[in-house]
Enzyme design. Structure first.
Site, short mmCIF file in Angstrom:
data_model
loop_
_atom_site.label_atom_id
_atom_site.label_comp_id
_atom_site.label_asym_id
_atom_site.label_seq_id
_atom_site.Cartn_x
_atom_site.Cartn_y
_atom_site.Cartn_z
N ARG A 169 7.21 19.96 10.07
CA ARG A 169 6.54 18.84 10.71
C ARG A 169 6.27 19.05 12.20
NH1 ARG A 169 9.12 13.02 9.73
NH2 ARG A 169 8.97 13.85 7.61
N HIS A 181 -0.27 17.07 1.48
CA HIS A 181 0.64 16.56 2.51
C HIS A 181 1.26 15.24 2.06
CE1 HIS A 181 2.20 16.99 6.55
NE2 HIS A 181 1.87 15.75 6.86
N TYR A 231 -14.82 4.27 8.65
CA TYR A 231 -16.04 4.17 9.44
C TYR A 231 -16.46 5.51 10.07
CZ TYR A 231 -14.97 -0.81 9.21
OH TYR A 231 -14.69 -2.08 8.78
#
Length: 739
Positions: free
Chosen positions: A34, A80, A124
């Site tokens: 990570r 993931h 968007y």
């Protein structure tokens, strides 16, 4: 109904051991999976999976955009196992040209801005890969790196990218793991390529030499790196250090002698809106006395306008003051903590990082060459079978048409391999043209030449290093300093000298008259005024007055031998009777102020006690930094500090309460930093009445009636320090005071 665990399922373990084992597993998972980047490709797993998923969606630079929600969905669904917000945030950062030096994602829509505004929701926005991202993944189809199973085992993913360019240094990285962190600034890829090329030719080169090429960080927001070369070298040698980054500014001249400061670049990682808001708050809190106003006139380019308090303020002093008190100067703390090829966390120097990248590129080149060689060998085997078929075309057709199992017959009759026979049997009829035979011969010859080249490459390490050098040179040509993207943005500037912004620049200079009463009330009257008309509280009267400026430091010498320092602008205004001086300094109740002077560092002082002991001291040594003052004159029991005089002549005249006058050379008094001092005049009883400096050749002045009398024949009173002295000349004031 409860189910009792079977006895063999229960394991006895100490709680500390169980916690330690589980926490260690969690820590390693955080570090490796990570938080820390891989030194070879500079990517964390989330970034690597993002790019790989976008590649699978065919979002290359020449294709159209796709919704970010689609990309994020593929990433969390296939590769993931984390939340969509974290993945989208990582994707947004890769697209922000103010966050990463070389964006790996090209965004379409609102991806946030340097003000600190967040990106629009993923439904968007749209995205695709950049040329830089494609360069990172060149060779994925050619066995350049190892693949491993995804979290659910349904697919494979690359464990590291081939990385044609040094992404770790080019884009930097930051992250916080368990017990460790990383913070690597972005660099100029052209400079890094130059350092890599040099390291290939000079493997023993030290980090200091490599820094002739890598000048330092190159932040996407520009700015000025203000560190000495030695500091930069030490940081990159150790893998840890700190860099100061300053905003870039210029002075814009206005009419009537006015000017304003224009900030065009700000330090990396500082949101512009937050920067302006914090400066505005400091301005409202009156903590930036040199600044009058701040405005944001930014459009596509940053333009922050700073207005000085007045035109007499030097621009350099104003900016130095802002650098010291605002985020217009920030520090970037270098910590090159990365995962090596074995996934082991390690703090590396610049040379180790570059060497690790070159080692990775050598492995990638070797694997790709072997993979290509295997492909060529297989293709040449197939082409050899085709050529054999062309030479015996009629017989081959006859066997295929006449035999139920033509494969073994073809293999036996023409000594063909299984691969060759399968290729012949799968050949299309249109491939039987004579032209096709010629093309196959040409392809075979070309492949044979490439095979020889690859075999020579794999057999000679120096050839492989030459090839890697050529690849690095190509990366520099595509993305280096001569390109619009690769031109250096951060200017390497000289380390700033410690500029002490003068008080005069911090405070508006105005004349004042400071008045101290006998009962300890202090005030500042505007202008230089006559103190005879100043009114005091009933029972109080004037003790000391001083004409000064608001920019002056005022030194107060107290009867306890301490010096106190207050600023002229901090003295309470003249309305009313002022306020007790003890509200500004920690003066004990039984002590009083005996003298008040303006701080003048070029002038030395004589401090003396009532019993006639004293010494010289430099004014810079008496300035106090706290309310409690600074002890200078040590006093014996029953003694008090009484005099503080500027040293101004070659002789000292001192008269005691016993009306004995002594004159001696002023150089007989020593300089000290603190102490009781030396005896100035000896007394049987009483102490000092007055002390005066004068030049012996000009005579000793003293008050006489309403004027001044000059005594020129001073022979009777001349002597050495610490003598008793003699009765003063006729006409000397009965008050035992020179003035």
């Amino acid at each position: 109904m409860s189910i009792e665990p079977k006895e063999e399922q229960i394991q006895n373990s100490k709680l500390a051991d169980a916690l330690s084992e589980r926490y260690l597993a969690y820590a390693m998972s955080t570090i490796v999976s990570r938080s820390l980047p891989d030194v070879r490709d500079g990517l964390k797993p989330v970034h690597r999976r993002l790019l790989y998923a976008m590649r699978h969606l065919k979002l290359d630079p020449k294709s159209g955009f796709k919704k970010c929600a689609r990309v994020v969905g593929d990433v969390i669904g296939k590769y993931h196992p984390h939340g969509d917000v974290a993945v989208y945030d990582a994707m947004v950062r890769l697209a922000q040209d103010f966050a990463v030096r070389y964006p790996l994602v090209e965004g379409q829509g609102n991806f946030g801005n340097i003000d600190g505004d967040r990106a629009a929701a993923m439904r968007y926005t749209e995205a695709r890969l950049t040329e830089m991202a494609m360069a990172l993944m060149e060779g994925l189809d050619d066995n350049a790196v190892d693949f491993g199973p995804t979290y659910d085992g349904s697919e494979d993913e690359p464990l590291v990218m081939p990385a044609s360019f040094p992404n770790l240094l080019a884009n930097g990285s930051s992250g916080i793991a368990v017990g460790m962190a990383t913070n690597i600034p972005p660099h100029n890829i052209g400079e890094v390529c130059d350092a890599l090329s040099y390291l290939i030719k000079h493997p023993d080169a030290e980090t200091a030499k490599l820094l002739d090429f890598v000048q330092g960080p190159d932040f996407p927001t520009g700015g000025l790196l203000v560190e000495s070369h030695d500091t930069i070298v030490k940081a990159y040698e150790k893998g840890r250090g700190s860099f100061r980054i300053r905003a870039k500014w210029e002075k814009e001249i206005l009419s009537h002698g006015q000017y304003q400061i224009i900030v065009t670049e700000i330090p990396y990682g500082v949101p512009k809106a937050d920067l302006i808001a914090r400066i505005a708050k400091l301005l409202l809190d009156k903590k930036l006395p040199l600044l009058a106003d701040i405005r944001d006139e930014s459009a596509e380019e940053i333009r922050i306008v700073l207005e000085p308090k007045n035109r007499t303020v030097e621009a350099e002093f104003l900016m130095e003051h802002l650098f010291q008190n605002t985020d217009l100067q920030s520090s970037f703390h270098l910590n090159m903590n990365v995962l090596d090829a074995d996934s082991t966390p390690k703090v590396m120097s610049l040379k180790q990082v570059l060497q690790a990248f070159l080692t990775h590129r050598m492995e990638v080149l070797t694997r790709m060459s072997r993979y290509r060689l295997d492909k060529i060998t297989h293709r040449m085997e197939v082409l050899q079978g085709f050529l054999t078929a062309y030479l015996n075309l009629d017989r081959v057709i006859e066997i295929i048409r006449g035999e139920d199992e033509p494969k073994p017959v073809l293999m036996q009759e023409f000594h063909l391999t299984d691969v060759q026979v399968e290729a012949i049997l799968n050949m299309k009829l249109r491939s039987l043209r004579k032209l096709e035979e010629m093309q196959i011969r040409d392809e075979y010859n070309a492949l044979n030449a490439e095979k020889d080249s690859l075999e020579a490459l794999l057999a000679d390490e120096s050839l492989r290093w030459t090839r890697i050098g050529e690849q690095i040179a190509d990366i520099k040509k595509r993305f280096g300093q001569k390109t619009k993207l690769g031109a250096r943005k951060t200017i390497i500037a000289d380390a700033p000298t410690n500029i002490d912004v003068p008080i005069e620049a911090m405070i508006e200079k105005e004349p004042i008259t400071i008045v101290l009463s006998e009962k300890g009330w202090i005030r500042a009257l505007k202008g230089h005024v006559n103190t005879q008309d100043v009114k005091f509280k009933e029972g109080d009267t004037l003790q000391l007055s001083l004409q000064a400026q608001t920019t002056d430091k005022i030194l107060l010498f107290a009867s306890n031998g301490r010096f106190y320092t207050i600023m002229g602008d901090k003295v309470p205004g003249g309305r009313g009777f002022g306020e007790p001086v003890r509200l500004q300094i920690d003066l004990p109740e039984n002590e009083t102020i005996v003298d008040m002077i303006i701080y003048q560092p070029e002038t030395d002082l004589l401090v003396a006690s009532a019993k006639g002991k004293g010494f010289y001291i430099k004014q810079k040594d008496v300035v106090a930094q706290t309310r409690s003052g600074k002890i200078i004159l040590n006093l014996s029991k029953g003694d008090k500090a009484k005099f503080c005089l500027p040293v101004s002549g070659d002789s000292v005249a001192i008269i005691g309460q016993n009306r004995k006058l002594l004159i001696f050379k002023s150089d007989e008094i020593p300089f000290m930093a603190r102490g009781q001092g030396v005896i100035l005049q000896k007394y049987q009883g009483g102490g000092v009445s007055d002390i005066e400096f004068f030049n012996l050749a000009e005579g000793m002045p003293f008050a006489f009636g309403n004027g001044i009398r000059i005594e020129r024949d001073l022979t009777p009173w001349l002597g050495k320090r610490a003598l008793v002295g003699k009765i003063p000349p006729i006409g000397f004031p009965r008050s035992n005071k020179f003035k």
